[in-house]
Design a protein around this motif. Structure first.
Motif, PDB file in Angstrom:
ATOM      1  N   MET A   1       4.711   6.548  -0.485  1.00  0.00           N
ATOM      2  CA  MET A   1       4.841   7.084   0.866  1.00  0.00           C
ATOM      3  C   MET A   1       5.866   6.274   1.649  1.00  0.00           C
ATOM      4  O   MET A   1       5.899   5.057   1.542  1.00  0.00           O
ATOM      5  CB  MET A   1       3.490   7.052   1.598  1.00  0.00           C
ATOM      6  CG  MET A   1       3.543   7.671   2.995  1.00  0.00           C
ATOM      7  SD  MET A   1       1.965   7.592   3.883  1.00  0.00           S
ATOM      8  CE  MET A   1       1.068   8.899   3.073  1.00  0.00           C
TER       9      MET A   1
ATOM     10  N   LEU B   1      -4.441   6.893   5.373  1.00  0.00           N
ATOM     11  CA  LEU B   1      -4.341   6.362   4.006  1.00  0.00           C
ATOM     12  C   LEU B   1      -5.694   6.305   3.291  1.00  0.00           C
ATOM     13  O   LEU B   1      -5.759   5.916   2.128  1.00  0.00           O
ATOM     14  CB  LEU B   1      -3.700   4.974   4.035  1.00  0.00           C
ATOM     15  CG  LEU B   1      -2.261   4.922   4.543  1.00  0.00           C
ATOM     16  CD1 LEU B   1      -1.753   3.479   4.522  1.00  0.00           C
ATOM     17  CD2 LEU B   1      -1.351   5.822   3.723  1.00  0.00           C
TER      18      LEU B   1
ATOM     19  N   SER C   1       2.812   1.612  -3.371  1.00  0.00           N
ATOM     20  CA  SER C   1       1.962   2.039  -4.485  1.00  0.00           C
ATOM     21  C   SER C   1       1.623   3.524  -4.413  1.00  0.00           C
ATOM     22  O   SER C   1       1.326   4.152  -5.421  1.00  0.00           O
ATOM     23  CB  SER C   1       0.669   1.218  -4.527  1.00  0.00           C
ATOM     24  OG  SER C   1      -0.189   1.575  -3.461  1.00  0.00           O
ATOM     25  N   ARG C   2       1.694   4.089  -3.203  1.00  0.00           N
ATOM     26  CA  ARG C   2       1.385   5.512  -3.019  1.00  0.00           C
ATOM     27  C   ARG C   2       2.637   6.385  -2.937  1.00  0.00           C
ATOM     28  O   ARG C   2       2.538   7.594  -2.790  1.00  0.00           O
ATOM     29  CB  ARG C   2       0.544   5.701  -1.758  1.00  0.00           C
ATOM     30  CG  ARG C   2      -0.816   5.051  -1.898  1.00  0.00           C
ATOM     31  CD  ARG C   2      -1.559   5.100  -0.607  1.00  0.00           C
ATOM     32  NE  ARG C   2      -2.830   4.394  -0.763  1.00  0.00           N
ATOM     33  CZ  ARG C   2      -3.942   4.777  -0.207  1.00  0.00           C
ATOM     34  NH1 ARG C   2      -3.971   5.837   0.561  1.00  0.00           N
ATOM     35  NH2 ARG C   2      -5.044   4.087  -0.390  1.00  0.00           N
TER      36      ARG C   2
ATOM     37  N   CYS D   1      -8.218   4.238   3.651  1.00  0.00           N
ATOM     38  CA  CYS D   1      -8.439   2.875   3.159  1.00  0.00           C
ATOM     39  C   CYS D   1      -9.241   2.081   4.180  1.00  0.00           C
ATOM     40  O   CYS D   1      -9.577   2.587   5.247  1.00  0.00           O
ATOM     41  CB  CYS D   1      -7.098   2.192   2.881  1.00  0.00           C
ATOM     42  SG  CYS D   1      -6.094   1.907   4.348  1.00  0.00           S
TER      43      CYS D   1
ATOM     44  N   LEU E   1       0.827  -1.204   0.000  1.00  0.00           N
ATOM     45  CA  LEU E   1       0.000   0.000   0.000  1.00  0.00           C
ATOM     46  C   LEU E   1       0.867   1.263   0.000  1.00  0.00           C
ATOM     47  O   LEU E   1       0.638   2.179  -0.803  1.00  0.00           O
ATOM     48  CB  LEU E   1      -0.927  -0.025   1.221  1.00  0.00           C
ATOM     49  CG  LEU E   1      -2.104   0.915   1.252  1.00  0.00           C
ATOM     50  CD1 LEU E   1      -2.996   0.738   0.027  1.00  0.00           C
ATOM     51  CD2 LEU E   1      -2.905   0.692   2.520  1.00  0.00           C
ATOM     52  N   LEU E   2       1.865   1.296   0.865  1.00  0.00           N
ATOM     53  CA  LEU E   2       2.747   2.466   0.896  1.00  0.00           C
ATOM     54  C   LEU E   2       3.555   2.595  -0.382  1.00  0.00           C
ATOM     55  O   LEU E   2       3.696   3.701  -0.921  1.00  0.00           O
ATOM     56  CB  LEU E   2       3.694   2.395   2.099  1.00  0.00           C
ATOM     57  CG  LEU E   2       3.094   2.625   3.472  1.00  0.00           C
ATOM     58  CD1 LEU E   2       4.177   2.571   4.543  1.00  0.00           C
ATOM     59  CD2 LEU E   2       2.347   3.934   3.547  1.00  0.00           C
TER      60      LEU E   2
END
Length: 80
Positions: free
Chosen positions: A29, A68, A26-27, A70, A23-24
């Motif tokens: 971050m 996030l 892909s962003r 999410c 998740l991080l």
């Protein structure tokens, strides 16, 4: 609960995986940035990132989801 579903029988009952790294990444971050945003230590976020969480802190999880934007199942998955 039936005895066939007991964890005491030492069978494979699945595992919990944390998907914070994906998740991080892909962003774009960093763990440091997330730690600052959720007001937590880097080491805490690092454990989630490396799928090494021993006990789930629901407050940390809620802060991660809030920052996030999410859902819990975007971060945690159960595989059997």
């Amino acid at each position: 609960m039936s005895k066939t579903n007991s964890v005491l029988q030492r069978k494979n009952y699945g595992q919990i995986n944390f998907k914070l790294k994906e998740l991080l990444d892909s962003r774009g971050m960093t763990r440091n940035h997330l730690a600052r945003k959720i007001d937590s230590r880097f080491e805490v976020v690092d454990k989630w990132y490396k799928n090494q969480v021993e006990k789930i802190d629901t407050d940390i999880l809620a802060r991660i989801c809030f920052v996030l934007e999410c859902k819990v199942d975007d971060i945690i998955e159960y595989k059997n």
